[in-house]
Design an enzyme around this catalytic site. Structure first.
Site, PDB file in Angstrom:
ATOM      1  N   THR A  50       0.929  -1.124   0.165  1.00 18.94           N
ATOM      2  CA  THR A  50       0.113  -0.031  -0.108  1.00 18.94           C
ATOM      3  C   THR A  50       0.887   1.255  -0.067  1.00 18.94           C
ATOM      4  O   THR A  50       0.539   2.236  -0.812  1.00 18.94           O
ATOM      5  CB  THR A  50      -0.987   0.043   1.171  1.00 18.94           C
ATOM      6  N   TYR A 113     -12.676  -4.154  -3.008  1.00 13.43           N
ATOM      7  CA  TYR A 113     -13.567  -3.777  -3.843  1.00 13.43           C
ATOM      8  C   TYR A 113     -14.571  -4.642  -4.248  1.00 13.43           C
ATOM      9  O   TYR A 113     -15.795  -4.264  -4.203  1.00 13.43           O
ATOM     10  CB  TYR A 113     -13.125  -3.016  -5.203  1.00 13.43           C
ATOM     11  N   TYR A 139      -2.657 -10.189   4.895  1.00 18.17           N
ATOM     12  CA  TYR A 139      -2.753  -8.593   5.067  1.00 18.17           C
ATOM     13  C   TYR A 139      -4.157  -8.199   5.552  1.00 18.17           C
ATOM     14  O   TYR A 139      -5.048  -8.376   4.381  1.00 18.17           O
ATOM     15  CB  TYR A 139      -2.210  -7.627   3.846  1.00 18.17           C
ATOM     16  N   ARG A 144      -9.245  -0.500   4.082  1.00 22.34           N
ATOM     17  CA  ARG A 144      -9.006  -0.170   2.621  1.00 22.34           C
ATOM     18  C   ARG A 144      -9.742  -1.141   1.806  1.00 22.34           C
ATOM     19  O   ARG A 144     -10.005  -0.904   0.616  1.00 22.34           O
ATOM     20  CB  ARG A 144      -7.267  -0.292   2.382  1.00 22.34           C
ATOM     21  N   LYS A 167      -0.432  -9.659   8.896  1.00 22.95           N
ATOM     22  CA  LYS A 167      -0.159  -8.325   9.007  1.00 22.95           C
ATOM     23  C   LYS A 167      -1.460  -7.675   9.528  1.00 22.95           C
ATOM     24  O   LYS A 167      -2.362  -7.689   8.896  1.00 22.95           O
ATOM     25  CB  LYS A 167       0.480  -7.470   7.940  1.00 22.95           C
ATOM     26  N   ILE A 207       5.304  -4.040  10.228  1.00 20.43           N
ATOM     27  CA  ILE A 207       5.615  -3.756   9.007  1.00 20.43           C
ATOM     28  C   ILE A 207       5.159  -2.282   8.883  1.00 20.43           C
ATOM     29  O   ILE A 207       3.968  -1.888   9.001  1.00 20.43           O
ATOM     30  CB  ILE A 207       4.745  -4.562   8.098  1.00 20.43           C
TER      31      ILE A 207
END
Length: 325
Positions: A50, A113, A139, A144, A167, A207
């Site tokens: 990202t 999405y 992740y 997001r 993560k 991270i």
């Protein structure tokens, strides 16, 4: 639970991708920046995540970032490829190509999405993990992607032999503890403000975005936690707090990190690719006000901070768009 050997290290940097003023990858800056963060204490570099603006990178750029990372690291740090795709078939091919390019691990983001069900998320993760021999980090960043990885899904996907880590950017500490108790997954903090709290309940490392600017205090924090020295770890956390606030609260982390790195003279341009844009005047002022509160950060001299709002303004349209085909 059996202890899993950590193949990634503990201090991982979610690397920005430096661009030229017209939005092309600044490869000399990429090499220098990777060397800088490794020298500052990073064990691993996550490229094309990202923070690396994966959504606007081409596949060719993503693979070259892996290759350049491996060359610069020269065995000093692991190179993990992030980003992936919200199309399973494309993600599989991209991770296979990344493995051929020399990646040491892959980080798979929840499909964004599409808003798949948990069954779709599970299938996505399993098929990608089946397609590579590399260790996999899941992740989880619902802010997001629009969908979280549910606890039950994590338990199921954790049974895959290539899936070794998560993560976490969800901020649910009770779930972190629950997963750590019920699986042997490694946990990496994906929230710069919560690195020390995550470490305190058993996370393996971080991270981080702010680590682009200041990897050394994160190295000190992790080493102190490993040694059971809470006082030293807390001191590092407190020194980092205003810098984390500068990077993570006013504009997207990528935008702020590049603005600060450029102001420190560590990258040649603060440019980001559209639809990201540089900070507006009032946002830049907020970032600079936070920086004024930063003191005694090892490895960073903010007395030489010279931000350039004009250079950061707007966003770039690269010559080739980051299409999935």
């Amino acid at each position: 639970m059996a202890l899993v050997q950590n193949p990634f290290g503990q201090v991982l940097v979610a690397l920005v991708t430096p661009f030229t003023s017209d939005g092309e990858v600044a490869w000399d800056d990429v090499e220098k920046h990777i060397d800088d963060v490794i020298t500052a204490g990073a064990d691993g570099i996550v490229v094309t995540g990202t923070t690396g603006e994966t959504s606007t990178l081409t596949d060719a750029e993503k693979l070259r970032l892996v290759e350049v990372g491996k060359s610069v690291a020269a065995g000093r740090a692991k190179i993990i490829t992030g980003g992936g795709s919200n199309e399973t078939a494309h993600a599989i091919e991209l991770y296979r190509a990344s493995e051929r390019a020399g990646a040491d691990g892959v980080m798979i983001v929840t499909p964004y999405y599409n808003k798949p069900t948990q069954a779709g998320i599970l299938t996505h993760f399993r098929m990608i993990a089946d397609a590579t021999d590399l260790p996999v980090i899941l992740y989880d960043i619902p802010g997001r992607t629009g969908v979280p990885i549910r606890y039950e899904t994590i338990l199921r996907v954790a049974k895959h032999p290539n899936v070794v880590a998560v993560k976490d950017a969800k901020g649910d500490f009770s779930e972190v503890s629950r997963v750590l108790n019920q699986t042997d997954l490694l946990y990496f903090s994906g929230d710069d403000a919560n690195v020390l709290p995550h470490l305190s309940i058993g996370a393996s490392g971080l991270i981080g975005v702010t680590a682009n600017i200041a990897a050394t205090p994160y190295r000190q924090m992790v080493d102190a936690v490993n040694a059971g020295d809470l006082a030293t770890a807390t001191a590092a956390h407190r020194r980092l707090e205003p810098l984390v606030r500068a990077v993570m609260t006013h504009v997207p982390g990528t935008v702020a990190a590049k603005y600060i790195l450029h102001g420190l003279g560590r990258i040649s341009s603060p440019r980001v690719r559209l639809p990201l844009v540089g900070p507006e005047e009032w946002e830049a002022a907020q970032i600079e006000d936070e920086i004024d509160l930063v003191t005694d950060i090892p490895g960073v001299d903010f007395s030489n901070f010279r931000p350039d709002r004009n250079a950061a303004a707007g966003g770039a349209l690269p010559k080739v768009h980051g299409t999935t085909r």
